[in-house]
Design an enzyme around this catalytic site. Structure first.
Site, PDB file in Angstrom:
ATOM      1  N   GLU A 178      -5.853  13.095   9.689  1.00 12.69           N
ATOM      2  CA  GLU A 178      -6.465  12.671   8.437  1.00 12.69           C
ATOM      3  C   GLU A 178      -7.775  11.979   8.796  1.00 12.69           C
ATOM      4  O   GLU A 178      -7.826  10.781   9.033  1.00 12.69           O
ATOM      5  CB  GLU A 178      -5.567  11.709   7.651  1.00 12.69           C
ATOM      6  CG  GLU A 178      -6.050  11.545   6.222  1.00 12.69           C
ATOM      7  CD  GLU A 178      -6.110  10.119   5.693  1.00 12.69           C
ATOM      8  OE1 GLU A 178      -6.460   9.938   4.523  1.00 12.69           O
ATOM      9  OE2 GLU A 178      -5.832   9.171   6.446  1.00 12.69           O
ATOM     10  N   GLN A 180      -3.296  -5.316   6.124  1.00  9.10           N
ATOM     11  CA  GLN A 180      -3.035  -4.228   7.081  1.00  9.10           C
ATOM     12  C   GLN A 180      -3.870  -4.414   8.357  1.00  9.10           C
ATOM     13  O   GLN A 180      -4.895  -3.742   8.543  1.00  9.10           O
ATOM     14  CB  GLN A 180      -3.382  -2.871   6.446  1.00  9.10           C
ATOM     15  CG  GLN A 180      -2.406  -2.434   5.371  1.00  9.10           C
ATOM     16  CD  GLN A 180      -2.929  -1.264   4.552  1.00  9.10           C
ATOM     17  OE1 GLN A 180      -4.105  -1.232   4.194  1.00  9.10           O
ATOM     18  NE2 GLN A 180      -2.073  -0.311   4.253  1.00  9.10           N
ATOM     19  N   HIS A 236      -2.149  12.070  -3.082  1.00  9.17           N
ATOM     20  CA  HIS A 236      -1.691  10.792  -3.631  1.00  9.17           C
ATOM     21  C   HIS A 236      -2.830   9.782  -3.755  1.00  9.17           C
ATOM     22  O   HIS A 236      -2.656   8.724  -4.358  1.00  9.17           O
ATOM     23  CB  HIS A 236      -0.615  10.220  -2.728  1.00  9.17           C
ATOM     24  CG  HIS A 236      -1.130   9.932  -1.340  1.00  9.17           C
ATOM     25  ND1 HIS A 236      -1.537  10.931  -0.480  1.00  9.17           N
ATOM     26  CD2 HIS A 236      -1.330   8.773  -0.686  1.00  9.17           C
ATOM     27  CE1 HIS A 236      -1.962  10.382   0.644  1.00  9.17           C
ATOM     28  NE2 HIS A 236      -1.847   9.081   0.555  1.00  9.17           N
ATOM     29  N   ASP A 237      -3.969  10.053  -3.134  1.00 10.50           N
ATOM     30  CA  ASP A 237      -5.099   9.131  -3.176  1.00 10.50           C
ATOM     31  C   ASP A 237      -6.068   9.552  -4.281  1.00 10.50           C
ATOM     32  O   ASP A 237      -5.867  10.559  -4.955  1.00 10.50           O
ATOM     33  CB  ASP A 237      -5.830   9.127  -1.835  1.00 10.50           C
ATOM     34  CG  ASP A 237      -5.030   8.383  -0.774  1.00 10.50           C
ATOM     35  OD1 ASP A 237      -4.338   7.405  -1.132  1.00 10.50           O
ATOM     36  OD2 ASP A 237      -5.092   8.784   0.397  1.00 10.50           O
ATOM     37  N   ASP A 279      -2.389   9.352  10.077  1.00 10.94           N
ATOM     38  CA  ASP A 279      -3.099   8.645   9.007  1.00 10.94           C
ATOM     39  C   ASP A 279      -4.319   7.914   9.568  1.00 10.94           C
ATOM     40  O   ASP A 279      -4.250   7.297  10.633  1.00 10.94           O
ATOM     41  CB  ASP A 279      -2.126   7.640   8.370  1.00 10.94           C
ATOM     42  CG  ASP A 279      -2.734   6.877   7.212  1.00 10.94           C
ATOM     43  OD1 ASP A 279      -2.965   7.487   6.174  1.00 10.94           O
ATOM     44  OD2 ASP A 279      -2.982   5.662   7.385  1.00 10.94           O
ATOM     45  N   ASP A 291       0.863  -1.183   0.000  1.00 11.88           N
ATOM     46  CA  ASP A 291       0.000   0.000   0.000  1.00 11.88           C
ATOM     47  C   ASP A 291       0.902   1.237   0.000  1.00 11.88           C
ATOM     48  O   ASP A 291       0.722   2.162   0.787  1.00 11.88           O
ATOM     49  CB  ASP A 291      -0.933  -0.017   1.224  1.00 11.88           C
ATOM     50  CG  ASP A 291      -1.896   1.176   1.219  1.00 11.88           C
ATOM     51  OD1 ASP A 291      -2.019   1.836   0.166  1.00 11.88           O
ATOM     52  OD2 ASP A 291      -2.503   1.459   2.280  1.00 11.88           O
TER      53      ASP A 291
HETATM   54  C1  BGC Z   1      -3.760   6.941   2.957  1.00  8.87           C
HETATM   55  C2  BGC Z   1      -3.892   5.939   1.864  1.00  8.87           C
HETATM   56  C3  BGC Z   1      -3.721   4.561   2.477  1.00  8.87           C
HETATM   57  C4  BGC Z   1      -4.676   4.359   3.658  1.00  8.87           C
HETATM   58  C5  BGC Z   1      -4.355   3.146   4.436  1.00  8.87           C
HETATM   59  C6  BGC Z   1      -4.936   6.612   3.853  1.00  8.87           C
HETATM   60  O1  BGC Z   1      -5.325   7.551   4.654  1.00  8.87           O
HETATM   61  O2  BGC Z   1      -3.822   8.256   2.491  1.00  8.87           O
HETATM   62  O3  BGC Z   1      -2.982   6.146   0.838  1.00  8.87           O
HETATM   63  O4  BGC Z   1      -3.969   3.589   1.507  1.00  8.87           O
HETATM   64  O5  BGC Z   1      -4.596   5.443   4.529  1.00  8.87           O
HETATM   65  O6  BGC Z   1      -3.229   3.347   5.209  1.00  8.87           O
END
Ligand code: BGC
Length: 618
Positions: A262, A188, A327-328, A220, A79
């Protein structure tokens, strides 16, 4: 939805100069970089810290003051590094811890802050914690690092985030002989924040990077830390309690650091991540982003005004992080299903451009490479309330490639020059971690830093100018915001005020020129000075202030109390409209008969004739 806007008192008010240093993130302009995508210093086809260090001056010269680094830790990279296998090291592909330290030192020397990722909701299934957990007996402290169950029928009210790849938030582990919980990919596993040992381990990781000098963390996927049956397992009170602990630990031992949440949630839920000024210093405004795209597509300011009105006030010491792309995928989770359909039809008619609940495209292609629209979007980003984040490559209008799977199409190598591999790497092109963009419009032969640096009218040069102008006042980062309501809804107009500074922003969201009448009575007598060209406009008077704006145009005006009224504004007849006195034979001819008094203009005579005619003859 909660629309109450009562100001929230801060429990720990900050004052004086130290306070200002501690609040640096309010004046931040953040540049988001993926180390692997920026510059490859050792020709292995993957960007690294030594390469990034070489390009820090580029970042500084752009006019930003903060870098956000995407994950660079040891990881199976399933990821893109958001699957961490070791929190306290650097993936060998990107260099060493020493390379990181050098980069950090150099960034600080250049006046750049560095923000890294703290990904604590989950680890990679390759992390030694998970390997220990699955092999340890049920109920043991090691097993307890993650969230396990004998059935996959728990927490059924929880949504799935990666809808394109996952069908459940539970995955069966044949080693542990139990299901483990994961909000993202099945590789994950989520950490168990009910276990105090997990919190202890996280604090240790934080200290490791803070001691090294990192200025802040992007937290994150922070809404999903704790699970409780009967809830949707997002934004729980227990999750907020964990964040408060992290923040208290930072405040107890470090100065001027920050946490950025985030939390892809509705504004009133994100509001909770600021706490009483005792959780995160910053949080992304996710719902605002798609509405900026909607407003420009619908040529109507309503979507922007509506979401900002739904946004509660935040504590004095806190700040929004705003962005256009990252990036997403351009996430459409925080819009209604009708709005989502609209966004898909408008911006992703090609089904391949869609992923999960979003659109995997960069800014320039979303704007169909219309430079005026790209600039307008950036002008909104840099003038709306919050600290703006620019995604690497968007400053030159880089394109994307949604044929290369997952979200990789917006993570391609930075385009430095028209040289091999876009000047990103000297490796065999086949070794590159991803192919650079090569199409005729956005490809590196035509779109690159080198070419745009030489071109004063390029997007890059313009972006630098706009960033430089933004820096001339703190009103953009810290000021209040008040919308004006002109009758023409294609115009978005707002005032940003801080101290002595009053900035008027006016944007034409439509594809054709628009007039607008603004009620600026409260500023009567002030002179609007357009900030990019420093041009003084006529002073604000009794009548509504009339402006005309070209298609997708925008203005930033300082409503000055000390600027001179443009001299032409006072004159009844302008200089080139005054009558011209033509003398045929020197000034003495003024008294002779042949004088043609008050001939208007000189156009009827050739220049040569005129000069000969008007030279005094002796
Ligand atoms: C990140 C993604 C990631 C996800 C899982 C998100 O908030 O921006 O790129 O795939 O978290 O970690």
């Amino acid at each position: 939805m909660n629309t109450v806007q009562a100001p929230i008192p801060d429990t720990t008010p900050l004052t004086g100069i130290n306070a200002d240093e501690a609040l640096w993130y309010k004046d931040a302009v953040i540049y988001q970089v993926n180390v692997k995508s920026f510059l490859d210093s050792n020709d292995d086809g993957i960007g690294d810290f030594k390469g990034l260090t070489l390009k820090l001056e580029y970042i500084r010269d752009l006019g930003v003051n903060t870098i956000w680094l995407m994950p660079f830790y040891p990881s199976p990279l399933k990821d893109d590094g958001y699957d961490i296998a070791d929190y306290q090291n650097v993936h060998p592909q990107f260099g060493t811890l020493d390379d990181f330290r050098t980069m950090l030192r150099e960034a600080h020397r250049l006046g750049l802050k560095v923000v890294t990722e703290l990904i604590i909701n989950h680890t990679s299934d390759q992390h030694p914690w998970f390997q220990a957990a699955r092999n340890a007996p049920a109920g043991s402290p090691q097993r307890d690092f993650y969230v396990w169950s004998d059935t996959d029928q728990k927490y059924l009210d929880t949504r799935i985030i990666f809808t394109d790849t996952e069908t459940s938030n539970w995955t069966w582990d044949p080693v542990a002989k139990a299901y483990y919980w994961h909000r993202f990919f099945s590789h994950q596993p989520d950490l168990n924040f009910d276990n105090p040992q997990v919190i202890k381990a996280v604090l240790k990781i934080m200290n490791f990077w803070l001691d090294m000098g990192v200025d802040g963390f992007r937290l994150d996927a922070i809404p999903y830390l704790v699970e409780r049956e009967g809830t949707n397992n997002e934004n729980l009170r227990e999750t907020h309690a964990v964040i408060k602990k992290l923040r208290a630990a930072i405040d107890a031992s470090y100065k001027n650091r920050f946490l950025l949440a985030e939390a892809n949630q509705w504004p009133e839920d994100v509001r909770e991540y600021f706490g009483d000024g005792d959780e995160c210093n910053m949080a992304y405004h996710f719902p605002l982003m798609p509405r900026i795209y909607m407003a420009i597509a619908q040529e109507d300011r309503y979507p922007i005004i509506e979401i900002i009105q739904q946004t509660p006030d935040i504590p004095e010491s806190c700040q929004w992080a705003i962005f256009l792309r990252n990036h997403d995928e351009l996430t459409l989770e925080m819009v209604t299903s009708k709005e989502r359909d609209y966004m898909y039809t408008t911006y992703a008619s090609d089904l391949q451009a869609r992923i999960n609940l979003g659109i995997r495209r960069r800014l320039a292609p979303l704007m169909e490479n219309n430079l005026d629209r790209i600039k307008l979007m950036n002008s909104l980003l840099l003038s709306m309330p919050g600290s703006p984040i620019l995604y690497y490559g968007d400053e030159i209008g880089m394109g994307d490639n949604f044929f290369i799977g997952d979200r990789n199409g917006v993570r391609t190598p930075m385009q430095w020059s028209p040289d091999r591999n876009a000047g990103f790497s000297r490796a065999d092109p086949q070794r590159l971690y991803l192919p650079p963009i090569m199409d005729a419009v956005y490809g590196y032969l035509s779109t690159n830093v080198e070419a745009q640096s030489r071109d004063p009218s390029s997007l890059l040069s313009w972006t630098k100018r706009l960033l430089a102008v933004r820096k001339t006042t703190q009103a953009f980062g810290r000021g209040t915001r008040r919308f004006l309501r002109p009758g023409n809804r294609k115009i978005l107009a707002y005032l940003r005020e801080f101290g002595e500074d009053t900035i008027l922003c006016v944007a034409n969201l439509s594809r054709s020129a628009q007039p607008v009448e603004l009620n600026l009575a409260a500023y009567k007598g002030r002179v609007p000075v357009e900030m990019l060209g420093r041009t003084a406009f006529p002073p604000i008077g009794e009548l509504p202030y009339l402006l005309t704006i070209s298609a997708y145009g925008f203005y930033w005006f300082r409503l000055a109390t000390d600027a001179a009224i443009p001299s032409w504004h006072e004159q009844i007849v302008s200089v080139d409209e005054r009558p011209v006195l033509v003398l045929f034979d020197g000034w003495m001819s003024l008294f002779r008969e042949r004088v043609v008094p008050w001939r208007i203009g000189i156009a009827e005579k050739t220049r040569a004739q005129f000069e000969t005619d008007t030279l005094p003859r002796h």
